[in-house]
Design a protein around this motif. Structure first.
Motif, PDB file in Angstrom:
ATOM      1  N   GLU A 248      32.246  11.960  -3.851  1.00  0.00           N
ATOM      2  CA  GLU A 248      32.467  12.838  -2.709  1.00  0.00           C
ATOM      3  C   GLU A 248      33.945  13.181  -2.561  1.00  0.00           C
ATOM      4  O   GLU A 248      34.317  14.335  -2.311  1.00  0.00           O
ATOM      5  CB  GLU A 248      31.954  12.189  -1.413  1.00  0.00           C
ATOM      6  CG  GLU A 248      30.463  11.960  -1.364  1.00  0.00           C
ATOM      7  CD  GLU A 248      30.052  10.683  -2.087  1.00  0.00           C
ATOM      8  OE1 GLU A 248      30.964   9.945  -2.554  1.00  0.00           O
ATOM      9  OE2 GLU A 248      28.840  10.438  -2.209  1.00  0.00           O
ATOM     10  N   GLU A 249      34.815  12.182  -2.737  1.00  0.00           N
ATOM     11  CA  GLU A 249      36.253  12.416  -2.630  1.00  0.00           C
ATOM     12  C   GLU A 249      36.750  13.260  -3.796  1.00  0.00           C
ATOM     13  O   GLU A 249      37.640  14.107  -3.644  1.00  0.00           O
ATOM     14  CB  GLU A 249      37.006  11.088  -2.578  1.00  0.00           C
ATOM     15  CG  GLU A 249      38.503  11.246  -2.344  1.00  0.00           C
ATOM     16  CD  GLU A 249      39.217   9.905  -2.220  1.00  0.00           C
ATOM     17  OE1 GLU A 249      40.458   9.904  -2.277  1.00  0.00           O
ATOM     18  OE2 GLU A 249      38.524   8.863  -2.077  1.00  0.00           O
ATOM     19  N   PHE A 250      36.157  13.041  -4.980  1.00  0.00           N
ATOM     20  CA  PHE A 250      36.542  13.816  -6.156  1.00  0.00           C
ATOM     21  C   PHE A 250      36.243  15.300  -5.931  1.00  0.00           C
ATOM     22  O   PHE A 250      37.075  16.172  -6.207  1.00  0.00           O
ATOM     23  CB  PHE A 250      35.801  13.301  -7.386  1.00  0.00           C
ATOM     24  CG  PHE A 250      36.279  13.894  -8.689  1.00  0.00           C
ATOM     25  CD1 PHE A 250      37.371  13.361  -9.353  1.00  0.00           C
ATOM     26  CD2 PHE A 250      35.647  14.999  -9.228  1.00  0.00           C
ATOM     27  CE1 PHE A 250      37.816  13.915 -10.546  1.00  0.00           C
ATOM     28  CE2 PHE A 250      36.077  15.561 -10.413  1.00  0.00           C
ATOM     29  CZ  PHE A 250      37.169  15.018 -11.078  1.00  0.00           C
ATOM     30  N   HIS A 251      35.044  15.596  -5.403  1.00  0.00           N
ATOM     31  CA  HIS A 251      34.681  16.985  -5.113  1.00  0.00           C
ATOM     32  C   HIS A 251      35.592  17.570  -4.042  1.00  0.00           C
ATOM     33  O   HIS A 251      35.965  18.743  -4.109  1.00  0.00           O
ATOM     34  CB  HIS A 251      33.218  17.062  -4.668  1.00  0.00           C
ATOM     35  CG  HIS A 251      32.248  17.139  -5.815  1.00  0.00           C
ATOM     36  ND1 HIS A 251      31.999  18.307  -6.494  1.00  0.00           N
ATOM     37  CD2 HIS A 251      31.478  16.178  -6.394  1.00  0.00           C
ATOM     38  CE1 HIS A 251      31.109  18.074  -7.456  1.00  0.00           C
ATOM     39  NE2 HIS A 251      30.766  16.797  -7.419  1.00  0.00           N
ATOM     40  N   ALA A 252      35.940  16.766  -3.046  1.00  0.00           N
ATOM     41  CA  ALA A 252      36.805  17.253  -1.974  1.00  0.00           C
ATOM     42  C   ALA A 252      38.184  17.620  -2.510  1.00  0.00           C
ATOM     43  O   ALA A 252      38.796  18.594  -2.067  1.00  0.00           O
ATOM     44  CB  ALA A 252      36.917  16.197  -0.877  1.00  0.00           C
ATOM     45  N   ARG A 253      38.682  16.857  -3.482  1.00  0.00           N
ATOM     46  CA  ARG A 253      40.019  17.123  -4.030  1.00  0.00           C
ATOM     47  C   ARG A 253      40.031  18.306  -4.995  1.00  0.00           C
ATOM     48  O   ARG A 253      40.958  19.098  -5.018  1.00  0.00           O
ATOM     49  CB  ARG A 253      40.543  15.885  -4.762  1.00  0.00           C
ATOM     50  CG  ARG A 253      40.967  14.750  -3.858  1.00  0.00           C
ATOM     51  CD  ARG A 253      41.875  13.808  -4.641  1.00  0.00           C
ATOM     52  NE  ARG A 253      42.219  12.617  -3.877  1.00  0.00           N
ATOM     53  CZ  ARG A 253      43.172  11.779  -4.248  1.00  0.00           C
ATOM     54  NH1 ARG A 253      43.851  11.994  -5.366  1.00  0.00           N
ATOM     55  NH2 ARG A 253      43.446  10.704  -3.518  1.00  0.00           N
ATOM     56  N   PHE A 254      38.984  18.406  -5.819  1.00  0.00           N
ATOM     57  CA  PHE A 254      39.001  19.372  -6.909  1.00  0.00           C
ATOM     58  C   PHE A 254      38.222  20.646  -6.607  1.00  0.00           C
ATOM     59  O   PHE A 254      38.379  21.640  -7.310  1.00  0.00           O
ATOM     60  CB  PHE A 254      38.456  18.720  -8.190  1.00  0.00           C
ATOM     61  CG  PHE A 254      39.430  17.835  -8.872  1.00  0.00           C
ATOM     62  CD1 PHE A 254      40.134  18.268  -9.982  1.00  0.00           C
ATOM     63  CD2 PHE A 254      39.668  16.558  -8.401  1.00  0.00           C
ATOM     64  CE1 PHE A 254      41.039  17.443 -10.615  1.00  0.00           C
ATOM     65  CE2 PHE A 254      40.581  15.718  -9.021  1.00  0.00           C
ATOM     66  CZ  PHE A 254      41.274  16.168 -10.134  1.00  0.00           C
ATOM     67  N   GLY A 255      37.374  20.625  -5.579  1.00  0.00           N
ATOM     68  CA  GLY A 255      36.619  21.824  -5.230  1.00  0.00           C
ATOM     69  C   GLY A 255      35.769  22.312  -6.388  1.00  0.00           C
ATOM     70  O   GLY A 255      35.057  21.550  -7.038  1.00  0.00           O
ATOM     71  N   ALA A 256      35.874  23.628  -6.674  1.00  0.00           N
ATOM     72  CA  ALA A 256      35.048  24.227  -7.730  1.00  0.00           C
ATOM     73  C   ALA A 256      35.375  23.675  -9.111  1.00  0.00           C
ATOM     74  O   ALA A 256      34.534  23.714 -10.016  1.00  0.00           O
ATOM     75  CB  ALA A 256      35.238  25.746  -7.721  1.00  0.00           C
TER      76      ALA A 256
END
Length: 319
Positions: A248-256
């Motif tokens: 979840e944090e990885f997606h929040a940092r990297f977005g698309a």
């Protein structure tokens, strides 16, 4: 608005900018009663415009295709946009229709006011010099543009770079051109997530006649999603990175850019990096947060090439 002619022209303009408009909304926009709107609709029908009335909450009046082409009302910006679009077709960017586009362009430019005609001609050199791109179906492009404008779900067939065509049900959000390529940004109902599709790989667009409430999508996010899509393609060398971050944090940092990331255990995320060379792999790794531990998995001989490249760079820095 008391003049019948002015009301009819205003009503026609409103009906041209949306598929369905309730009589109450039209009456409010025109400053008249619903009964007056109904009379003006009948006046448009007498003039040859086919105005359909659809019942229900999402219904209302809409302008439909008739037996003959009636006159259209265009704003200055719309007239310029259409002229540029016709020139684009005429220069071969869309499949078929070049002869018809030239004929329509000649008629339109003949009646354009001089200032608008100069604006159209100013775009001609850039359009004529544009690099070659993938051919696009003008019908697909039109259907998607209407779906984006009207907030209507569609069913389409998408042909990925590798694999069989895939049926998708989507909520179109934005249609954008980059160079000579077109991209559709949409909410994929089957994947329950945002997706970006190359329009030249889309066939068989079918409007589902179901309206949807647009999801929040900042312009910056659209640009980022298209940038990711343009870098996504066949690659020759692959690596995986296991990052000490919850997914979840990885997606929040990297977005698309987190596309393809999967959970690799408690508090860890596996992120695939596909590249055409060891240099591209090094560039992908440079995006990882330096304060976060991670492990890189690269097969041979790419591992040795990447290690040699990084060693050379470190030696150059020390030197």
């Amino acid at each position: 608005m008391s003049d019948p002619t002015a009301r009819a022209l205003t009503l026609l303009n409103l009906l041209q900018t949306h598929r369905h408009r309730p009589a109450s909304e039209l009456a409010e926009r025109m400053g008249v009663t619903v009964r007056t709107v109904r009379r003006d609709v009948e006046r448009l029908r007498d003039l040859g415009y086919r105005v359909d009335a659809a019942p229900g909450v999402l219904g209302g009046y809409r302008l439909e295709a008739g037996a003959a082409m009636p006159p259209l009302l265009l704003s200055d910006e719309e007239a310029v946009a259409i002229a540029i679009g016709l020139r684009t077709v005429a220069t071969g960017r869309l499949r078929r229709g070049a002869e018809s586009a030239l004929s329509a362009l000649a008629k339109l430019e003949q009646v354009l006011p001089a200032p608008l005609r100069r604006r159209v001609k100013a775009h001609a050199p850039a359009l004529d010099r544009a690099p070659a791109g993938a051919e696009i179906s003008s019908q697909v492009l039109t259907d998607l543009a209407l779906a984006c404008r009207d907030g209507e779900r569609v069913r389409l067939t998408y042909r990925p770079p590798a694999g069989d065509p895939q049926p998708r049900r989507v909520e179109p959000a934005a249609l954008t051109s980059v160079g000579r390529d077109w991209y559709l940004v949409c909410w994929d109902l089957g994947r329950d997530d945002w997706r970006t599709f190359r329009v030249d790989r889309i066939t068989g667009v079918e409007p589902l006649r179901v309206r949807f409430r647009p999801r929040p999508l900042p312009p910056g996010q659209v640009d980022e999603m298209i940038a990711v899509a343009r870098t996504w393609g066949p690659r020759t060398e692959d690596a995986s990175v296991v990052v000490d971050l919850p997914i979840e944090e990885f997606h929040a940092r990297f977005g698309a850019w987190a596309q393809g990331a999967t959970e690799a255990g408690p508090g860890r995320t596996r992120w695939p990096i596909a590249a055409a060379s060891a240099r591209d792999l090094a560039y992908g790794l440079s995006w990882l947060p330096p304060e976060t531990p991670y492990r890189v998995e690269v097969p041979e001989p790419e591992r040795a090439e990447l290690k040699a490249l990084l060693t050379t760079m470190l030696d150059a820095l020390d030197r």
